[in-house]
Design an enzyme around this catalytic site. Structure first.
Site, PDB file in Angstrom:
ATOM      1  N   THR A  68       8.756  36.373  53.463  1.00 55.06           N
ATOM      2  CA  THR A  68       8.733  37.587  52.635  1.00 55.06           C
ATOM      3  C   THR A  68       7.578  37.510  51.628  1.00 55.06           C
ATOM      4  OG1 THR A  68      11.088  37.920  52.820  1.00 55.06           O
ATOM      5  CG2 THR A  68      10.116  38.625  50.741  1.00 55.06           C
ATOM      6  N   VAL A 107      20.243  44.376  56.460  1.00 55.49           N
ATOM      7  CA  VAL A 107      19.434  44.490  55.244  1.00 55.49           C
ATOM      8  C   VAL A 107      19.552  43.179  54.481  1.00 55.49           C
ATOM      9  CG1 VAL A 107      19.165  45.701  53.044  1.00 55.49           C
ATOM     10  CG2 VAL A 107      19.721  46.993  55.110  1.00 55.49           C
ATOM     11  N   GLY A 108      18.415  42.648  54.037  1.00 53.80           N
ATOM     12  CA  GLY A 108      18.426  41.382  53.300  1.00 53.80           C
ATOM     13  C   GLY A 108      18.469  41.582  51.797  1.00 53.80           C
ATOM     14  N   THR A 120      12.672  34.782  47.817  1.00 55.04           N
ATOM     15  CA  THR A 120      12.451  34.642  49.257  1.00 55.04           C
ATOM     16  C   THR A 120      13.398  33.559  49.758  1.00 55.04           C
ATOM     17  OG1 THR A 120      10.907  33.830  50.946  1.00 55.04           O
ATOM     18  CG2 THR A 120      10.460  33.150  48.682  1.00 55.04           C
ATOM     19  N   TRP A 179      16.953  32.724  52.573  1.00 48.94           N
ATOM     20  CA  TRP A 179      17.990  33.235  53.451  1.00 48.94           C
ATOM     21  C   TRP A 179      18.767  34.332  52.704  1.00 48.94           C
ATOM     22  CZ3 TRP A 179      21.235  29.450  56.921  1.00 48.94           C
ATOM     23  CH2 TRP A 179      21.948  30.209  57.859  1.00 48.94           C
ATOM     24  N   GLY A 180      18.419  35.575  53.007  1.00 44.81           N
ATOM     25  CA  GLY A 180      18.865  36.722  52.231  1.00 44.81           C
ATOM     26  C   GLY A 180      20.361  36.859  52.047  1.00 44.81           C
TER      27      GLY A 180
HETATM   28  N1  ASP Z   1      14.755  36.989  52.045  1.00 43.19           N
HETATM   29  C1  ASP Z   1      14.306  37.593  53.273  1.00 43.19           C
HETATM   30  C2  ASP Z   1      15.469  38.234  53.956  1.00 43.19           C
HETATM   31  O1  ASP Z   1      16.514  37.628  54.022  1.00 43.19           O
HETATM   32  C3  ASP Z   1      13.642  36.655  54.216  1.00 43.19           C
HETATM   33  C4  ASP Z   1      12.694  35.645  53.636  1.00 43.19           C
HETATM   34  O2  ASP Z   1      12.427  35.621  52.448  1.00 43.19           O
HETATM   35  O3  ASP Z   1      12.170  34.804  54.394  1.00 43.19           O
HETATM   36  O4  ASP Z   1      15.315  39.318  54.469  1.00 43.19           O
END
Ligand code: ASP
Length: 314
Positions: free
Chosen positions: A180, A209-210, A231, A233-234
């Site tokens: 991200t 949706v994250g 950023t 694991w959403g």
């Molecule tokens: N946080 C983002 C999501 O879960 C992914 C990421 O940051 O790598 O959509």
């Protein structure tokens, strides 16, 4: 008369000396020196530098933190190396669905979009949601219709596809996090802002949706505390409300920025979701913690700090 002149002079000096600047990230994850040896690391370092330059130029001229974070994130959306805009991850259905959010720490106004398939700059649309609607979050077809009503030309969904993401999708067997992008800024007036944009997790289910577009989860800004862009694991960042948690720890517990950020991130990581964040406070303190092997990150402040880092120490 003399008093007025002195007051004006003091005001001008304070304006000239007030710290300003920005921090950007291009995602946390398996960013290691083995995976990105020179010259493979160069396009990432260059992309982060370009994002810093775009945001810093605005702040230097006295522009707003909101304009600076939007400009910095737009640069990273246009850069195919990062998972936002062009270069976005591929969903399990072989499509791209983009999420973004922006927040103004001065007014606590925010705009966000999710599940976009045809909007070139998700962060640009999030800004329009904030500025031109009474809403905070628009999703899917309604968000696309709003984009068209604002004169934004739709692009085909394949506009976002890059060979690297397509190859990663073909090898993917489960949803994984992918780089991200985000920015936080402090302007000369002392206002903070945060922005985040992403293609989300690779191999995510369509409709997922994250944290990035959810205010308080992946994105938050409040002049009284800090600006944060996350950023990682959403799903865990949503459940731990990480971005707001950093601000709340400062507001309720009186924690300093670095401690608040480390503890909020630690909570998400202990729940099972590693990642990272960038945060900046109104005094110009910044912190860039991550619980993954690395995080693409860069800082430029009027105090002279100017650095771009990808891994643990470099
Ligand atoms: N946080 C983002 C999501 O879960 C992914 C990421 O940051 O790598 O959509």
């Amino acid at each position: 008369m003399i008093r007025l002149a002195l007051l004006l002079l003091a005001g001008a000096l304070a304006f000239a000396q007030a710290p300003f600047g920005l921090v950007v990230h291009g995602g946390a994850g398996s960013v290691t020196a083995q995976r990105y040896p020179p010259p493979a690391d160069k396009p990432y370092r260059d992309g982060l530098e370009r994002a810093l330059a775009a945001g810093y130029a605005i702040l230097e001229k006295g522009g707003s933190a909101v304009d600076a974070v939007e400009a910095a994130v737009r640069v990273l959306e246009e850069d195919p190396h990062f998972n936002a805009g062009i270069g976005a991850t591929v969903t399990r259905a072989g499509t791209h669905e983009l999420d973004a959010a922006i927040m103004d720490g001065a007014t606590l106004k925010a705009g966000a979009v999710a599940g976009l398939q045809h909007v070139k700059s998700p962060i640009g649309l999030a800004r329009l949601v904030m500025d031109r609607t009474p809403h905070v979050l628009l999703i899917g077809e309604g968000a696309e219709a709003f984009a068209r009503s604002q004169g934004l030309e739709p692009v085909p969904n394949t506009f976002f596809r890059t060979p690297a993401q397509w190859e990663a999708y073909q090898k993917a067997h489960k949803p994984v996090t992918r780089d991200t992008v985000g920015a936080v800024a402090l302007d000369r007036k002392g206002n903070l802002a945060a922005a985040t944009s992403t293609g989300g997790m690779l191999d995510k289910l369509p409709g997922r949706v994250g944290d990035a577009p959810l205010i308080g989860a992946g994105t938050y800004a409040d002049n009284r505390t800090c600006a944060v862009s996350c950023t990682g694991w959403g799903e865990f960042f949503i459940r731990a409300a990480v971005a707001h948690d950093v601000s709340a720890r400062m507001e309720y517990k009186g924690d300093a920025l670095a401690k608040a950020a480390a503890d909020a991130l630690d909570k998400a990581t202990r729940m099972g979701g590693p990642g990272g964040l960038i945060a900046l406070d109104a005094q110009g303190h910044y912190t860039l913690p991550f619980t993954t092997p690395g995080m693409f990150r860069a800082v430029r402040l009027s105090t002279g700090v100017h650095e771009v880092k990808l891994f643990g120490g470099a």
